[in-house]
Design a protein around this motif. Structure first.
Motif, PDB file in Angstrom:
ATOM      1  N   SER A 442       0.893  -1.519  -0.058  1.00  0.00           N
ATOM      2  CA  SER A 442      -0.003  -0.116  -0.051  1.00  0.00           C
ATOM      3  C   SER A 442       0.885   1.442   0.074  1.00  0.00           C
ATOM      4  N   GLN A 443       1.903   1.082   0.453  1.00  0.00           N
ATOM      5  CA  GLN A 443       2.871   2.391   0.647  1.00  0.00           C
ATOM      6  C   GLN A 443       3.343   2.475  -0.806  1.00  0.00           C
ATOM      7  N   LYS A 445       1.610   1.856  -3.526  1.00  0.00           N
ATOM      8  CA  LYS A 445       0.360   2.572  -4.019  1.00  0.00           C
ATOM      9  C   LYS A 445       0.348   4.070  -4.043  1.00  0.00           C
ATOM     10  N   GLU A 446       0.535   4.275  -2.487  1.00  0.00           N
ATOM     11  CA  GLU A 446       0.552   5.564  -2.354  1.00  0.00           C
ATOM     12  C   GLU A 446       1.641   6.456  -3.010  1.00  0.00           C
ATOM     13  N   GLU A 449       0.614   7.761  -6.390  1.00  0.00           N
ATOM     14  CA  GLU A 449      -0.817   8.524  -6.517  1.00  0.00           C
ATOM     15  C   GLU A 449      -0.538   9.866  -7.376  1.00  0.00           C
TER      16      GLU A 449
END
Lengths: 620, 218
Positions: A442-443, A445-446, A449
């Motif tokens: 998820s990091q 993915k961030e 952004e």
């Protein structure tokens, strides 16, 4: 291609045929034309004779009741000839049927004796029962058929029978593969076989081979399920119709047209009859022994015993029985057709339903959407062409012309593969490891952004600045890729736009060219992202944070280039408008250019998002 | 710029060792040009060309030019699946590239399963042989291998354009023949064969498929 070429390929075919799976054969069969279907019907009947032969041997001791046998002999020729499928089938197959009738007369004696054991009264009961069921089911709403679909599936799971089916299939399959191996017969050249199979026994066998492999699946399935239903009494016909449909849907072989389906149903009906009639006999043993002796699949047995079963019906029962059969089969056909209609309502070719059953369509695939849009546009273009209207510039088609679609599709494949890899990795972890890994993912993915910032940057783009930005980003990626193509394409386009002689282009042409250059630039961007993804995957030492950073940079740079081109193109269109004075028309063009530019940007962003799993794979 | 009408799209894939001439073969086939120098392919590249089979049906070939380099092997194999035809390419003057052909073929078969593609064995750089180069794979040997495995075989030169057209044409024709016989068909979720939606007879494929349902009303 010359003949020697096709020979090469033919031998390849043979090789492939030898290891053909049952599934393939099934698929092939379903797609067969109705002509081959007819051929097969004929084959079935002829096979039944062979089975009768076997019976003759195995039941000699029963051939004592001579009188009744001879009595039946005359009558029993009829039902087969009046078989509804025969009546409706192609004219060419008729002579075969007639011959069959004659042959049948001679063979029938012993088989009818065998069947005479069965109680006539009970038989007629079964018949009338069957009649009632069919007529009531014909009235049943088709919606009920859907419901019975589910219940029918449950009904059929008689485990014992299923096990038997497996064994039998194994036997049949073994035989098939042997037959295929030294068989020159090609499943498709059925017309030739049609002629020869009447003449010689040998070719007849060949066709049977085909039959057993092609229809074996259906045949086996039929009989097993029918055995189970038979023991439960006569269950509703609708079950069988819906089972037929379910199998079609489940096996995902594509949808046979209702006529074919109806035919299949007719066959089911036939074998069903036979089993009901023979129910009381020790049929199972016979099935096995016959199969072993004759090597003919179960369906053949069904039909063979159908002949014998029908043959022991008395005069009275016979006439009503025939009516029952034909009307029952008509009803089946009707139900089948109706069901297909309802299933296909608003869903031609059952595409949606098939897709629904097959894939988890949680997110649409971009390249598919683009392709659909392209196809739709092509169709419209064709229509427009027919009306002698000038073609419209279509973004998706142009995007495909520049190989953008292909790269996008390939990138999707890569992305999907990485997703699968990640999923299996996640599954192999547990506890703290799992949480850690999920956090890492998820990091990343961030990090990826995208911010919608410099969208309305008004000043003129600085070429050297852009170039520097790209170069830094590419260096950070640390893969041997050059984004020169992006820069040069953008430069070429800008150059062309700036030095454009407005007098040489109409507004429509200018519009088309603008769409084209947008598609071209987008295709280059997608291609580069695709290549980057490939190179990242084979990179030895990954540095995910840097990679993510630079890809974000590249994405924003690309979208900036796109909006720059869109701006320049619309400026030109504006100039053209003031020059020619047809403002309304041009405004529409300008809107369209901006619209496609937004599309371009979102394709690029989508391509970037497809790279996220590639980055994630590098980090775990 | 709008694409010409086509009836089918076939996806063909070119596989074989690196530097045997896959990209050059494709470049000649699609552009009619030969580049003396070219960069090694990264991952996969795409080419497209329209071709007509014997009965005049127009086929759009989408050609997947895979990287031969070992390091891309893990990536390129994921591209195999959606191909209906595979050209096994070797260099006539490079023995090893020919000896690897069985491996390439097995790899392709494995990944294209359950579909069974049309294979062709294509020798490249024929011009080098006639130009005094050293032939390392005899025509007879290659032909024997091809016959044994039921492949079409041809020796080509992308520099001179010898047999380039034939190589692709034969595969295309064979794929088309197999469609005609019903062995191959258009399938959802498989991109090996697609129908062009611009059929000359004005019939949309979707409509054809849906027709039986409508007409069978009773």
């Amino acid at each position: 291609m010359d003949t020697s070429d096709s020979e090469h390929f033919e031998s390849a075919d043979e090789e492939f045929n030898s290891d053909t799976e049952d599934k393939n054969v099934k698929t092939k069969t379903i797609s067969d034309t109705s002509e081959t279907l007819k051929l097969k019907e004929m084959t079935i009947s002829e096979e039944s004779i062979n089975v009768s032969n076997v019976k003759e041997v195995s039941t000699v001791n029963v051939v004592s009741n001579d009188n009744s046998c001879h009595d039946l002999k005359r009558k029993n020729v009829k039902p087969v000839v009046r078989n509804p499928t025969a009546d409706k089938s192609d004219k060419r197959s008729k002579p075969g049927k007639l011959k069959l009738g004659v042959k049948l007369g001679t063979k029938i004696t012993s088989t009818s004796c065998n069947a005479i054991k069965c109680d006539d009264v009970e038989d007629s009961k079964l018949k009338s029962n069957y009649d009632n069921k069919t007529s009531s089911s014909s009235k049943t709403n088709i919606d009920d058929n859907h419901k019975t679909c589910i219940s029918a599936l449950k009904d059929i799971k008689n485990e014992e029978n299923l096990q038997k089916l497996d064994k039998r299939e194994e036997i049949v399959l073994d035989e098939e593969s042997n037959m295929w191996a030294d068989d020159e017969w090609e499943p498709i050249s059925s017309t030739d076989n049609k002629l020869t199979n009447k003449e010689t026994n040998e070719t007849n066998k060949t066709v049977q081979n085909n039959f057993s492999s092609g229809w074996g699946g259906w045949g086996n399935w039929d009989v097993t399920s029918l055995l189970s239903t038979a023991t439960m009494g006569v269950t509703t016909i609708t079950n069988h119709v819906s089972q037929g449909l379910t199998t079609v849907l489940e096996s995902g072989i594509g949808v046979p047209d209702p006529e074919e389906l109806a035919r299949l149903n007719k066959m089911e009906g036939k074998s069903k009859e036979s089993i009901e009639v023979d129910e009381e006999e020790e049929e199972k043993k016979e099935v096995d022994s016959k199969n072993n002796k004759s090597g003919v699949p179960d369906l053949t047995f069904g039909l063979g015993s159908f002949v014998s079963g029908v043959s022991q019906i008395t005069k009275l029962v016979e006439s009503t029985g025939n009516k029952v059969i034909s009307s029952g089969l008509d009803t089946l056909e009707t139900i089948g057709k109706k069901t297909m209609e309802v299933l296909q309502e608003g869903d031609p070719g059952l595409k949606k339903k098939r897709a629904f059953l097959k894939i988890d369509a949680d997110k649409p695939v971009l390249s598919h959407i683009l392709r659909e849009a392209k196809e739709k546009a092509e169709q419209e273009n064709r229509l427009a062409e027919e009306k002698h209207v000038s073609k419209k510039a279509n973004y998706e088609t142009l995007f495909d012309d520049h190989q953008g679609l292909a790269h996008l599709e390939a990138l999707e494949m890569l992305s999907r593969q990485c997703d699968i890899k990640l999923k299996t990795l996640l599954e192999s972890h547990s506890g703290a490891d799992l949480i850690e890994m999920q956090e890492t993912l998820s990091q990343i993915k961030e990090l990826c952004e995208l911010t919608d910032e410099d969208e309305d940057e008004k000043e003129e783009l600085d070429e050297s600045e852009i170039k520097e930005k790209i170069e830094t980003a590419v260096t950070e990626l640390n893969v041997s890729i050059s984004y020169n193509k992006l820069m040069s394409t953008w430069k070429d386009i800008s150059h062309w736009l700036e030095n454009l002689d407005l007098n040489l282009y109409s507004a429509a042409q200018l519009h088309e060219e603008s769409i084209n250059i947008l598609a071209q630039l987008t295709a280059v961007a997608v291609e580069l992202f695709h290549k980057t993804g490939e190179l990242l995957l084979i990179k030895e030492h990954r540095s995910t944070v840097d990679e993510a950073d630079s890809l974000v940079q590249l994405t924003t740079t690309m979208t900036t280039l796109i909006s720059d081109i869109a701006k320049k193109a619309s400026n030109k269109l504006n100039e053209k408008a003031t020059q020619s004075g047809s403002k309304d028309n041009v405004n529409q063009f300008i809107t369209n250019v901006y619209f496609e530019a937004t599309n371009s940007s979102s394709y690029i962003k989508n391509a970037f998002e497809l790279l996220i799993p590639v980055l994630q794979v590098g980090a775990v | 710029m709008v694409e010409p009408i086509f009836d089918y799209q076939f996806r063909l894939i070119l596989i074989g060792d690196s530097t045997v001439g896959k990209s050059s073969l494709l470049k000649y086939f699609t552009d009619g040009k030969f580049a003396e120098l070219s960069d090694p392919t990264v991952g996969v590249d795409f080419f497209a060309r329209l071709i007509e089979v014997k009965d005049g049906t127009r086929i759009k070939l989408q050609l997947w030019d895979t990287a031969g380099q070992e390091r891309f092997r893990s990536i390129t194999k994921s591209y195999y699946r959606n191909s209906v035809g595979a050209l096994l390419v070797y260099d006539i003057c490079n023995r090893a590239s020919f000896e690897h052909i069985p491996l390439w073929m097995a790899e392709a078969k494995r990944h294209i399963e359950p579909h069974r593609p049309v294979f062709a064995l294509v020798g490249c750089k024929l011009d080098l042989v006639s130009n005094g180069g050293h032939r390392e794979v005899s025509k007879e040997e290659a032909k024997a291998f091809a016959d044994q495995n039921g492949l079409y075989h041809v020796e080509t030169s992308a520099r001179k354009g010898t047999n380039v057209e034939e190589a692709f044409r034969s595969v295309t024709q064979e794929v088309y023949n197999r469609i005609q016989t019903g062995e191959y068909k258009v399938e959802d979720g498989w991109d090996g064969i697609k129908t062009g939606f611009t059929r000359p007879n004005g019939l949309d494929f979707n409509l054809v498929e849906a027709e039986p349902a409508k007409s069978s009303c009773c």
